[in-house]
Design an enzyme around this catalytic site. Structure first.
Site, PDB file in Angstrom:
ATOM      1  CG  ASP A  60      -1.970   1.189   1.373  1.00  0.00           C
ATOM      2  OD1 ASP A  60      -1.732   2.106   0.628  1.00  0.00           O
ATOM      3  OD2 ASP A  60      -2.804   1.071   2.064  1.00  0.00           O
ATOM      4  CB  ALA A  84      -1.177   2.932  -7.584  1.00  0.00           C
ATOM      5  CB  SER A 127      -8.694  11.740 -15.923  1.00  0.00           C
ATOM      6  OG  SER A 127     -10.003  11.873 -16.302  1.00  0.00           O
ATOM      7  CE1 TYR A 152      -9.939   8.735 -10.901  1.00  0.00           C
ATOM      8  CE2 TYR A 152     -11.621   9.940 -12.172  1.00  0.00           C
ATOM      9  CZ  TYR A 152     -10.670   9.214 -12.009  1.00  0.00           C
ATOM     10  OH  TYR A 152      -9.928   8.943 -13.216  1.00  0.00           O
ATOM     11  CE  LYS A 156      -6.506   9.728 -12.061  1.00  0.00           C
ATOM     12  NZ  LYS A 156      -5.399   8.900 -11.588  1.00  0.00           N
TER      13      LYS A 156
HETATM   14  C1  WQD Z   1     -19.673   7.564 -20.811  1.00  0.00           C
HETATM   15  C2  WQD Z   1     -21.012   7.896 -21.339  1.00  0.00           C
HETATM   16  C3  WQD Z   1     -22.470   8.347 -19.687  1.00  0.00           C
HETATM   17  C4  WQD Z   1     -22.598   4.471 -17.672  1.00  0.00           C
HETATM   18  C5  WQD Z   1     -15.377   8.735 -16.792  1.00  0.00           C
HETATM   19  C6  WQD Z   1     -14.625   9.471 -15.468  1.00  0.00           C
HETATM   20  C7  WQD Z   1     -13.341   9.712 -16.047  1.00  0.00           C
HETATM   21  C8  WQD Z   1     -12.538   8.588 -16.733  1.00  0.00           C
HETATM   22  C9  WQD Z   1     -13.282   7.584 -17.538  1.00  0.00           C
HETATM   23  C10 WQD Z   1     -11.972   6.717 -14.753  1.00  0.00           C
HETATM   24  C11 WQD Z   1     -21.413   9.037 -20.364  1.00  0.00           C
HETATM   25  C12 WQD Z   1     -22.863   7.308 -20.361  1.00  0.00           C
HETATM   26  C13 WQD Z   1     -22.454   5.487 -18.600  1.00  0.00           C
HETATM   27  C14 WQD Z   1     -23.896   3.809 -17.979  1.00  0.00           C
HETATM   28  C15 WQD Z   1     -24.531   5.431 -19.592  1.00  0.00           C
HETATM   29  N1  WQD Z   1     -11.764   7.860 -15.601  1.00  0.00           N
HETATM   30  N2  WQD Z   1     -23.328   5.972 -19.551  1.00  0.00           N
HETATM   31  N3  WQD Z   1     -24.970   4.384 -18.881  1.00  0.00           N
HETATM   32  O1  WQD Z   1     -18.373   9.814 -17.612  1.00  0.00           O
HETATM   33  O2  WQD Z   1     -17.151  10.110 -19.688  1.00  0.00           O
HETATM   34  O3  WQD Z   1     -15.608   9.359 -17.617  1.00  0.00           O
HETATM   35  O4  WQD Z   1     -14.749   7.265 -16.806  1.00  0.00           O
HETATM   36  O5  WQD Z   1     -11.526   5.885 -14.361  1.00  0.00           O
HETATM   37  O6  WQD Z   1     -12.561  10.325 -15.421  1.00  0.00           O
HETATM   38  O7  WQD Z   1     -15.102  10.595 -15.060  1.00  0.00           O
HETATM   39  O8  WQD Z   1     -17.091   7.772 -18.638  1.00  0.00           O
HETATM   40  O9  WQD Z   1     -18.016   5.372 -19.205  1.00  0.00           O
HETATM   41  O10 WQD Z   1     -18.900   6.366 -17.158  1.00  0.00           O
HETATM   42  O11 WQD Z   1     -19.370   7.293 -19.568  1.00  0.00           O
HETATM   43  O12 WQD Z   1     -25.271   5.991 -20.426  1.00  0.00           O
HETATM   44  O13 WQD Z   1     -24.383   3.078 -17.192  1.00  0.00           O
HETATM   45  O14 WQD Z   1     -21.826   6.850 -21.023  1.00  0.00           O
HETATM   46  O15 WQD Z   1     -23.406   9.226 -19.283  1.00  0.00           O
HETATM   47  O16 WQD Z   1     -22.171   9.776 -21.480  1.00  0.00           O
HETATM   48  P1  WQD Z   1     -16.998   9.131 -18.493  1.00  0.00           P
HETATM   49  P2  WQD Z   1     -18.392   6.681 -18.622  1.00  0.00           P
END
Ligand code: WQD
Length: 340
Positions: A60, A84, A127, A152, A156
């Site tokens: 850790d 990590a 990110s 989160y 970053k």
């Molecule tokens: C993509 C699109 C949702 C799930 C996030 C983090 C970012 C990065 C990647 C992570 C959006 C839509 C999603 C669902 C949906 N880091 N969606 N139904 O929000 O762009 O980015 O993940 O570790 O920092 O913020 O990615 O894949 O969650 O969403 O309709 O069940 O899919 O609304 O438009 P996002 P996502």
């Protein structure tokens, strides 16, 4: 002699794919991972893909003395790639202190211990969330950053600020921050991929888990955005392309090619796809109908996010190669393999 690289979070989703690319490019890899959101079996799978077993230390990063001890036995580390971190957006809203404590203390500890040893090459896993809701598209590295919606995302942004301060105070450091857009997909072997804990937050694993029957249906969060079909647009990038960019960034550091000692690169394809386009492409690739319904918008989602990745092409000599179909096909192959 191979160059030795420390990879924190090397058993995780992006970390494991990067370890494979590093080994394929003749680097020796030492992984530190606490296995909080990953599995030790990944090490065997990396060995199966590459023929080489990376050194693995379960640790850790919040325990600085443990990190110091590991580094004592790895004096010849030339660079660190730091993955990590906790990454569940929703959980971070509920438990902000957990996220600030884990993601920031880990970063500070790894930087402190590496500086103590004179290891000044550092690559950070950042990110596109640091751009918030961008005023102009496609997003270049010069777009202003905004306070991200989630703790989160804010870890970053804060991490990048820490790195920038460090680069000013210690001119010998070489730091590169890589801002990922939306990583999806899995290694072509089907041996490593994304395995979220519990219910997935992200679109791609939610789709594939629905298709294998683990989830009942996908909720599409809103179709009233100002986009072509009303659903939000993102820049999906294959995790293997992303992994390759880390190797390029590392070589840039080791060859002393950085223009300044703190550099930032966007990693995306430059193409934006809507949620409905992703669903349609999944249906084409899998030859299945996906069960989904349109529900309310999700807090914090922005309408459109896609990269201008020209700087990475120019300076890292890197360009994403996979198209959406290939990314989705690899994610689907992985999901089916992992459930059998
Ligand atoms: C993509 C699109 C949702 C799930 C996030 C983090 C970012 C990065 C990647 C992570 C959006 C839509 C999603 C669902 C949906 N880091 N969606 N139904 O929000 O762009 O980015 O993940 O570790 O920092 O913020 O990615 O894949 O969650 O969403 O309709 O069940 O899919 O609304 O438009 P996002 P996502």
């Amino acid at each position: 002699m191979k160059n030795k690289v420390l990879v924190t979070g090397g058993c995780g989703y992006i970390g494991s794919h990067t370890v494979v690319e590093l080994i394929d490019n003749n680097f020796e890899v030492v992984i530190i991972d606490d296995l909080s959101n990953s599995n030790k079996k990944t090490i065997d799978n990396i060995e199966q893909i590459t023929g080489v077993k990376p050194t693995f230390c379960e640790c850790d990063l919040k325990d600085i003395n443990h990190v110091r001890n590991i580094l004592k036995y790895n004096k010849d580390i030339k660079a660190t790639i730091h993955f990590a971190a906790y990454k569940a957006v929703g959980e971070s809203v509920e438990k902000p202190l957990l996220y600030y404590q884990n993601n920031l203390i880990s970063l500070i500890n790894i930087l402190t211990t590496q500086l103590e040893r004179g290891n000044t090459n550092f690559i950070f896993s950042s990110s596109a969330t640091v751009y918030g809701n961008p005023k102009t598209l496609p997003i270049t590295e010069n777009n202003e950053t905004q306070r991200p919606f989630s703790p989160y995302g804010n870890t970053k942004k804060m991490a990048e600020e820490i790195l920038e301060d460090l680069s000013k105070a210690h001119k010998k450091t070489n730091i590169i921050s890589l801002r990922y857009f939306n990583p999806i997909g899995a290694h072509q072997s089907g041996l490593i991929g994304e395995l979220p804990n519990g219910i997935p937050n992200n679109l791609m694993p939610y789709i594939t888990q629905t298709a294998v029957g683990l989830r009942d249906k996908l909720s599409v969060y809103g179709n009233d955005y100002p986009t072509k079909d009303g659903t939000p647009i993102r820049d999906y990038i294959h995790v293997v392309d992303l992994a390759k960019a880390h190797v390029k960034a590392l070589k840039r550091q080791l060859d002393n090619e950085q223009d300044k000692n703190f550099e930032i690169f966007n990693l995306g394809t430059g193409n934006g796809y809507s949620v409905m386009e992703v669903i349609k492409t999944f249906e084409e690739v899998s030859k299945m109908k996906l069960n989904f319904e349109i529900v309310q918008r999700r807090d914090g989602d922005v309408p459109k996010l896609f990269a201008n990745a020209n700087l990475a092409e120019e300076k890292l000599n890197w360009k994403a190669e996979s198209d959406l179909k290939e990314m989705i096909a690899s994610a689907w192959k992985w999901e089916q393999k992992v459930r059998t």
